[in-house]
Design a protein around this motif. Structure first.
Motif, short mmCIF file in Angstrom:
data_model
loop_
_atom_site.label_atom_id
_atom_site.label_comp_id
_atom_site.label_asym_id
_atom_site.label_seq_id
_atom_site.Cartn_x
_atom_site.Cartn_y
_atom_site.Cartn_z
N ARG A 155 0.87 -1.02 0.05
CA ARG A 155 0.00 -0.12 0.21
C ARG A 155 0.73 1.18 -0.11
O ARG A 155 0.58 2.09 -0.66
CB ARG A 155 -0.98 0.06 1.25
N ILE A 156 1.76 1.41 0.75
CA ILE A 156 2.92 2.51 0.83
C ILE A 156 3.34 2.75 -0.36
O ILE A 156 3.49 3.60 -1.23
CB ILE A 156 3.75 2.23 1.92
N GLU A 157 3.92 1.50 -1.11
CA GLU A 157 4.58 1.62 -2.58
C GLU A 157 3.56 1.96 -3.45
O GLU A 157 3.97 2.92 -4.50
CB GLU A 157 5.03 0.18 -2.91
N LEU A 158 2.27 1.80 -3.39
CA LEU A 158 1.40 2.18 -4.37
C LEU A 158 0.78 3.64 -4.20
O LEU A 158 0.85 4.49 -5.31
CB LEU A 158 0.09 1.06 -4.22
N MET A 159 0.84 3.84 -3.19
CA MET A 159 0.48 5.46 -2.65
C MET A 159 1.54 6.39 -3.20
O MET A 159 1.30 7.43 -3.69
CB MET A 159 0.42 5.61 -1.11
N GLU A 160 2.84 5.88 -2.92
CA GLU A 160 3.87 6.83 -3.30
C GLU A 160 3.99 6.88 -4.80
O GLU A 160 4.34 8.06 -5.49
CB GLU A 160 5.19 6.34 -2.69
N SER A 161 4.07 5.68 -5.53
CA SER A 161 4.08 5.58 -6.94
C SER A 161 2.78 6.39 -7.65
O SER A 161 3.18 7.49 -8.55
CB SER A 161 4.16 4.13 -7.37
N PHE A 162 1.66 6.09 -7.27
CA PHE A 162 0.55 6.88 -7.93
C PHE A 162 0.69 8.34 -7.48
O PHE A 162 0.33 9.33 -8.39
CB PHE A 162 -0.84 6.27 -7.52
#
Length: 396
Positions: free
Chosen positions: A354-361
């Protein structure tokens, strides 16, 4: 169209078939694989938590006792790696392994990674914007989680290019009835990755660093095979889904331009948008379980010794749980999607994903607000782990 996981048209859009399965035959026998397909959210959710099913049966019976053929001898290097990771074992081994590995995935530990994840994501997006776009999967979606998990494990920078191909080749074995070529490719990749990790672990025992391989190598109750199996699982699970959520997610937004504009106008919707993108077009369409005792689901008797195929993609579109389930709604608040699983095998890395997706998007929304699709993408042939070949975009 009917359920046909080898048909590219079905892989591209399985959801109409799922709707018919949920309506007319929520539990059905699929002859080509000898599995029972389970399509409703309530049943999938319940079976994920049911201890009468397991990812493996080897803790209760040998292959022959369970009515199954043992894998061919040439697959031994693959199964040696996979059967030593916690995803494919059951308690008490699973309990011990998960307890050991979960030390590295406490909420505080994972949250402490956010600044580093943000920096990596920002750097990748800056480079992507500077060249005006390209393949979003290859240049942003893949390097981010691979870099994060490689840094966690302590993989030297010069070796990190090996990880993604190894992982992709190993995951090919999880498809339904994999071809002989896919089987041999997965075996080779598993053997190469295992040899690499064993050598790295021996080095870290002598000279430990501040990384996960060093920490695991110091645990006396962890066997060498278990260390390897754990690291392979962390790589595969730690990035395969994140890559495909990113690709599938942006493709979903491009197909729903009103929702994309809504998200661009209000970045505070990002947390619910991430959950909705995982629900609406989940990368893990199916998760399998062995039936360890006779069970009954929706009035259908399912005997011990067979597999059930839990259709995550169908469960996530069940109108009994999700109002207007075929509509992408980036503000959907009540969203009990099943993309991370449930029960004792619930994804340990979900908070990090979730952290990776939040930061990427978040980085792409901020730094590339005019991101546009160049051409319609093509789906990879795989169905169980479902993602795009590439996603060509321009940053405007």
């Amino acid at each position: 169209m009917r359920f046909d996981p080898w048909n590219p048209d079905f892989v591209a859009h399985p959801y109409d078939v799922y709707a018919e399965l949920r309506r007319a035959e929520p539990v059905s026998f699929f002859e080509p694989t000898g599995q029972y397909l389970v399509s409703r959210h309530a049943d999938v959710n319940a079976l994920l938590r049911d201890r009468r099913l397991g990812r493996s049966y080897l803790h209760v019976a040998a292959h022959e006792e369970f009515g199954q053929e043992a894998p061919p001898d040439f697959q031994e290097p693959f199964w040696r790696v996979i059967n030593a990771g916690m995803l494919d074992v059951e308690p008490p081994v699973h309990t011990r392994l998960r307890r050991l590995v979960s030390r590295a995935f406490t909420p505080r530990m994972v949250e402490s990674l956010r600044p580093r994840v943000r920096a990596i994501a920002g750097g990748l997006v800056d480079a992507f914007v500077a060249k005006g776009g390209g393949d979003l999967l290859a240049e942003v979606a893949e390097p981010l989680p691979v870099t994060v998990i490689a840094e966690m494990l302590g993989i030297p920078g010069d070796d990190r290019h090996l990880l993604r191909p190894w992982s992709a080749d190993i995951c090919g074995m999880y498809e339904l009835n994999p071809s002989p070529q896919a089987q041999h490719t997965a075996v080779r990749a598993a053997a190469e990755f295992a040899d690499y990790l064993k050598a790295l672990a021996r080095e870290r025992r002598r000279q430990p660093g501040e990384d996960l391989v060093s920490a695991l190598a110091q645990i006396e109750e962890l066997t060498e095979d278990e260390l390897v199996g754990t690291c392979v699982l962390l790589l595969n699970a730690g990035h395969e889904a994140t890559v495909n959520v990113t690709g599938n997610g942006w493709w979903s937004l491009f197909r729903n331009p009103a929702e994309l504009e809504r998200l661009r106008a209000d970045h505070s919707l990002l947390p619910t948008a991430i959950e909705e993108l995982m629900r609406w077009d989940t990368p893990l369409q199916m998760f399998e379980r062995w039936v360890l005792e006779d069970i009954e689901v929706e009035g259908v008797a399912i005997p011990k010794g067979v597999e059930v195929a839990l259709l995550f993609g169908s469960a996530n579109r069940d109108p009994e749980v999700f109002p207007d389930p075929d509509r992408l709604d980036v503000g959907r608040a009540d969203n009990p999607h099943i993309s991370f699983g449930a029960g004792i095998h619930f994804c340990l890395g979900a908070p990090l994903a979730r952290i990776e997706l939040m930061e990427s998007f978040g980085a792409l929304l901020e730094k590339a607000p005019k991101l546009e699709l160049v051409r319609e993408p093509v789906w990879k042939p795989g169905y169980v782990i479902r993602g795009l070949e590439s996603l060509e975009v321009t940053t405007g």
